[in-house]
Write an enzyme that holds these catalytic residues in place. Sequence first.
Site, PDB file in Angstrom:
ATOM      1  N   GLU A 110      -2.864   8.855   8.441  1.00  0.00           N
ATOM      2  CA  GLU A 110      -1.394   8.758   8.546  1.00  0.00           C
ATOM      3  C   GLU A 110      -0.864   9.603   9.713  1.00  0.00           C
ATOM      4  O   GLU A 110       0.187   9.322  10.264  1.00  0.00           O
ATOM      5  CB  GLU A 110      -0.726   9.198   7.237  1.00  0.00           C
ATOM      6  CG  GLU A 110      -0.923   8.213   6.078  1.00  0.00           C
ATOM      7  CD  GLU A 110      -0.069   6.936   6.178  1.00  0.00           C
ATOM      8  OE1 GLU A 110       1.029   6.989   6.746  1.00  0.00           O
ATOM      9  OE2 GLU A 110      -0.540   5.882   5.681  1.00  0.00           O
TER      10      GLU A 110
ATOM     11  N   ASP B 116       0.877  -1.176   0.000  1.00  0.00           N
ATOM     12  CA  ASP B 116       0.000   0.000   0.000  1.00  0.00           C
ATOM     13  C   ASP B 116       0.912   1.223   0.000  1.00  0.00           C
ATOM     14  O   ASP B 116       2.126   1.119   0.206  1.00  0.00           O
ATOM     15  CB  ASP B 116      -0.886  -0.010   1.259  1.00  0.00           C
ATOM     16  CG  ASP B 116      -1.782   1.222   1.335  1.00  0.00           C
ATOM     17  OD1 ASP B 116      -2.390   1.574   0.310  1.00  0.00           O
ATOM     18  OD2 ASP B 116      -1.875   1.845   2.408  1.00  0.00           O
ATOM     19  N   SER B 117       0.296   2.395  -0.195  1.00  0.00           N
ATOM     20  CA  SER B 117       1.078   3.624  -0.131  1.00  0.00           C
ATOM     21  C   SER B 117       1.521   3.927   1.299  1.00  0.00           C
ATOM     22  O   SER B 117       2.403   4.752   1.504  1.00  0.00           O
ATOM     23  CB  SER B 117       0.240   4.781  -0.659  1.00  0.00           C
ATOM     24  OG  SER B 117      -0.946   4.884   0.102  1.00  0.00           O
TER      25      SER B 117
ATOM     26  N   CYS C 140      -4.394  -1.541  -1.807  1.00  0.00           N
ATOM     27  CA  CYS C 140      -4.487  -0.098  -2.052  1.00  0.00           C
ATOM     28  C   CYS C 140      -5.547   0.116  -3.127  1.00  0.00           C
ATOM     29  O   CYS C 140      -5.428  -0.425  -4.240  1.00  0.00           O
ATOM     30  CB  CYS C 140      -3.132   0.421  -2.527  1.00  0.00           C
ATOM     31  SG  CYS C 140      -3.162   2.165  -3.006  1.00  0.00           S
TER      32      CYS C 140
ATOM     33  N   HIS D 220      -7.167   2.883   3.657  1.00  0.00           N
ATOM     34  CA  HIS D 220      -6.960   3.639   4.902  1.00  0.00           C
ATOM     35  C   HIS D 220      -8.275   3.871   5.656  1.00  0.00           C
ATOM     36  O   HIS D 220      -8.263   4.053   6.867  1.00  0.00           O
ATOM     37  CB  HIS D 220      -6.368   5.023   4.598  1.00  0.00           C
ATOM     38  CG  HIS D 220      -4.888   5.042   4.366  1.00  0.00           C
ATOM     39  ND1 HIS D 220      -4.305   4.498   3.248  1.00  0.00           N
ATOM     40  CD2 HIS D 220      -3.879   5.577   5.103  1.00  0.00           C
ATOM     41  CE1 HIS D 220      -2.988   4.702   3.306  1.00  0.00           C
ATOM     42  NE2 HIS D 220      -2.705   5.351   4.428  1.00  0.00           N
TER      43      HIS D 220
ATOM     44  N   CYS E  98     -10.833   3.143  -0.229  1.00  0.00           N
ATOM     45  CA  CYS E  98      -9.399   3.309   0.050  1.00  0.00           C
ATOM     46  C   CYS E  98      -9.131   2.510   1.317  1.00  0.00           C
ATOM     47  O   CYS E  98      -9.917   2.567   2.277  1.00  0.00           O
ATOM     48  CB  CYS E  98      -9.115   4.790   0.272  1.00  0.00           C
ATOM     49  SG  CYS E  98      -7.536   5.122   1.067  1.00  0.00           S
TER      50      CYS E  98
END
Length: 260
Positions: free
Chosen positions: A148, A6-7, A69, A184, A182
């Site tokens: 994040e 994932d990012s 992702c 996240h 997403c």
Amino acid sequence: MIGVFDSGMGGLTAIKQIVKMMPDEDIVYFGDTGRVPYGTRSKDTIIKYACQDVRFLLSKKVDAILIACGTVSANAISVLREQFDVPIFGVVEAASEKAIELTRNGVIGIIGTNATVKSNAYANHINALRPDFSTVSTPCPLFVPLVENGFTDENNEITRLTCEHYLRDIKESGADTLILGCTHYPIIAPVIQKVLPEVSLVNTGAEAAVRLFEKIGKQAGQGRIEYYVSDDIASFKSAAELFLEMPVGDNVFKIDIEKY
Ligand code: DGL
């Protein structure tokens, strides 16, 4: 051994589910924490980053790759499948099909990064299977930085206000199911659920892990998970342990992804 990337931290939502279903699986995780977010970038850049991520995982001799992702799955999966000779799983099909299964009124909301919403990947997959269903999509670009940066507590006021702002159209559409497009976003699912209490939420990373399990089954391994990041180890480690509710030990390493 499975490679997951994932990012940043979002792919941990898939790891959590893989560990639940396949506790003996050996996993190599790569979170591109030095280059997150991907979702605000062009398709070309997303493809370039994704190819580097896959090359890194292949250097670790993984047998299959899970793109945990939404942004990469929506924008780069066909290029990755063409370029690399390894089974590659994404999140779009699994999550869209789960949403189709859950909806009662045929109205499905989709939230994701700018690049994901622009790609229309979830809506296209849903409409290919169910042309009679309608979808409403909203990009939520502030969600990834909130996650994040640790704004994940269910009582966080900033996150709640941001959710209220972004989820207005979804609420008005009457959607009874929402794809957290997403990976996240499930990390702030309790806040999203407070804003949309009646709506079924689809955890994209977890659904992709379920699909992976159905396809490849239980593997014999030692349940070893190695985490690789492209930026600070300590901040990833503490956030990962908080989210996964398990220690990650000394298994977090930093790499230079530009070399791949
Ligand atoms: N977890 C990524 C996704 O699923 C986050 C994208 C980003 O880095 O912007 O889309």
